[in-house]
Write a protein that holds these residues in place. Structure first.
Motif, PDB file in Angstrom:
ATOM      1  N   VAL A 194      -6.162  -2.742  12.664  1.00  0.00           N
ATOM      2  CA  VAL A 194      -5.189  -2.866  11.869  1.00  0.00           C
ATOM      3  C   VAL A 194      -4.379  -1.922  11.881  1.00  0.00           C
ATOM      4  N   ALA A 195      -4.109  -0.858  12.508  1.00  0.00           N
ATOM      5  CA  ALA A 195      -3.706   0.649  12.936  1.00  0.00           C
ATOM      6  C   ALA A 195      -2.044  -0.162  13.134  1.00  0.00           C
ATOM      7  N   GLN A 247      -0.499  -2.661  11.664  1.00  0.00           N
ATOM      8  CA  GLN A 247       1.121  -1.561  11.128  1.00  0.00           C
ATOM      9  C   GLN A 247       1.679  -0.707  11.940  1.00  0.00           C
ATOM     10  N   ALA A 267      -4.381   1.287  -3.791  1.00  0.00           N
ATOM     11  CA  ALA A 267      -3.399   0.574  -2.188  1.00  0.00           C
ATOM     12  C   ALA A 267      -5.263   0.936  -1.714  1.00  0.00           C
ATOM     13  N   ALA A 268      -5.935   1.687  -1.448  1.00  0.00           N
ATOM     14  CA  ALA A 268      -7.191   1.954  -0.235  1.00  0.00           C
ATOM     15  C   ALA A 268      -7.917   0.858  -0.878  1.00  0.00           C
ATOM     16  N   ARG A 281     -16.397  -0.221  12.493  1.00  0.00           N
ATOM     17  CA  ARG A 281     -15.183   0.291  11.848  1.00  0.00           C
ATOM     18  C   ARG A 281     -14.025   0.989  12.636  1.00  0.00           C
ATOM     19  N   ALA A 282     -15.018   1.235  13.880  1.00  0.00           N
ATOM     20  CA  ALA A 282     -13.506   1.966  14.808  1.00  0.00           C
ATOM     21  C   ALA A 282     -12.807   1.336  15.002  1.00  0.00           C
ATOM     22  N   LEU A 284     -10.090  -0.377  12.189  1.00  0.00           N
ATOM     23  CA  LEU A 284      -8.977   0.451  11.961  1.00  0.00           C
ATOM     24  C   LEU A 284      -8.351   1.235  13.305  1.00  0.00           C
ATOM     25  N   GLU A 285      -8.859   0.042  14.321  1.00  0.00           N
ATOM     26  CA  GLU A 285      -7.641   0.513  15.716  1.00  0.00           C
ATOM     27  C   GLU A 285      -6.837  -1.041  15.770  1.00  0.00           C
ATOM     28  N   CYS A 335       0.908  -1.287   0.249  1.00  0.00           N
ATOM     29  CA  CYS A 335      -0.124   0.054   0.055  1.00  0.00           C
ATOM     30  C   CYS A 335       0.710   1.608   0.389  1.00  0.00           C
ATOM     31  N   ARG A 389      -3.260   5.176  -6.526  1.00  0.00           N
ATOM     32  CA  ARG A 389      -3.473   5.087  -5.153  1.00  0.00           C
ATOM     33  C   ARG A 389      -4.790   4.242  -4.872  1.00  0.00           C
ATOM     34  N   MET A 442      -6.135  -1.723   1.433  1.00  0.00           N
ATOM     35  CA  MET A 442      -6.040  -1.487   2.930  1.00  0.00           C
ATOM     36  C   MET A 442      -7.624  -2.079   3.141  1.00  0.00           C
ATOM     37  N   GLN A 443      -8.672  -1.819   1.738  1.00  0.00           N
ATOM     38  CA  GLN A 443     -10.028  -1.800   2.733  1.00  0.00           C
ATOM     39  C   GLN A 443     -10.204  -3.865   3.140  1.00  0.00           C
TER      40      GLN A 443
END
Lengths: 197, 197
Positions: free
Chosen positions: A162-163, A166, A131-132, A155-156, A159-160, A116, A128, A135-136
């Motif tokens: 996966v973050a 990463q 990449a989106a 969703r939140a 994201l947390e 990504c 781009r 990641m999605q």
DNA sequence: GTCTATAAAACGATAGAC
DNA sequence: GTCTATCGTTTTATAGAC
């Protein structure tokens, strides 16, 4: 046209797949920009000029690799759904797999995250969006698990998670220290334990 | 030798610094491998051939950029130490700056994280140690703040905070969504609040 | 379908005039 | 110190024999 459609003679040698597979590995190890068509041809055992029989341009190979990585995520998700009944158990199993593969991830970074990042660098729009989309794929599967846990903030939470992964991958690979990723995986497990279904 | 030492005639035009500055920006926006000497020369207003008066090779420019980014971290740390008395206030101010710069970070990723990732890709040893040193600069300053807070687990806390940031940057830039980074910054602030001095 | 040879452009690096 | 011109190589992509 290459080996017809995805029917019978698809894997007669399967040279197209060999090329994609080689590109997958090289993109992960060397980065997209640093990998040449000659590198990919060499590793695939395909003559350089012949690459253009299977792909009309270099960007086409990049797109094919992104597609392959995306399918990889789908397959992994399906495997986890078959092996574990509860969504939380699936997420914990995923984190456990990350911990097991910490050596490879430390050496070359997360295959999805670095890909990504390589696709974001060119401020080309089509790149781009690849990449989106990739990641999605990662976030979407994670989000669904939290949804099945009945969380409105799925969703939140996705994201947390996966973050967290990463971030651990970036720091571990930069420092060359697998223990960083192991520690991060333990934190992720504790964090998952603290999430109420 | 280039413009003598770092004395008087150092900034007569300061072309060497202009080259490093241009390379800094281009490496961030395009990635290291995708940036050519012509790109750097163009943006610096320096003729292509003249680049070799200031740097003996391309790798030399990469090393100079890493040095500049490392000094950038030192300077930012010094600024925060001057502006805020308590170490916790410094860390919170740092996270606040990340939130303010979320647009730029979303567009091209974290300048330090993406540079480290680009330096890890070549399995060249000297390149990898540059990446480790740069990431260590970031972690070390953070670690010192936690140490001044009296925490014995300062290193682990620093790695966690930096990983939170890097993870947010990777996911936000991949998805092209600054809100992801804003949300992550809020989480980091709450996390910092929960740390006992 | 498969392979070799090569064109066309881009790149890192050097030489040498001023 | 500064600039132009260019060498040698690599890289993407094509042409054409088999």
């Amino acid at each position: 046209m290459p080996p017809q459609r995805k029917g019978a003679s698809e894997s007669r040698g399967g040279k197209r797949e060999q090329l994609v597979s080689a590109a997958c590995g090289l993109f992960h190890q060397q980065g997209v920009a640093a990998t040449t068509l000659a590198d990919i041809a060499d590793r695939s055992g395909v003559p350089l000029g012949n690459v253009y029989y299977y792909f009309k341009s270099r960007d086409d190979i990049v797109a094919a690799v992104v597609g392959a990585r995306s399918r990889e995520i789908q397959d992994l998700g399906a495997l986890l759904e078959k092996r574990h009944r509860s969504p939380k158990a699936r997420l914990k199993a995923l984190v456990s797999m990350v911990a097991d593969q910490r050596e490879a991830i430390t050496a070359y970074g997360c295959p999805y995250g670095t890909l990504c990042a390589d696709l974001v660098s060119p401020h080309d729009d089509s790149s781009r969006s690849l990449a989106a989309g990739l990641m999605q794929s990662l976030v979407a599967w994670t989000e669904q698990q939290f949804q099945e846990m009945g969380r409105r903030d799925a969703r939140a939470l996705a994201l947390e998670l996966v973050a967290l992964y990463q971030g651990g991958a970036v720091v571990a690979s930069a420092l060359g220290d697998p223990d960083v990723l192991a520690q991060q995986a333990r934190r992720m497990q504790r964090w998952l334990d603290s999430i109420e279904a």
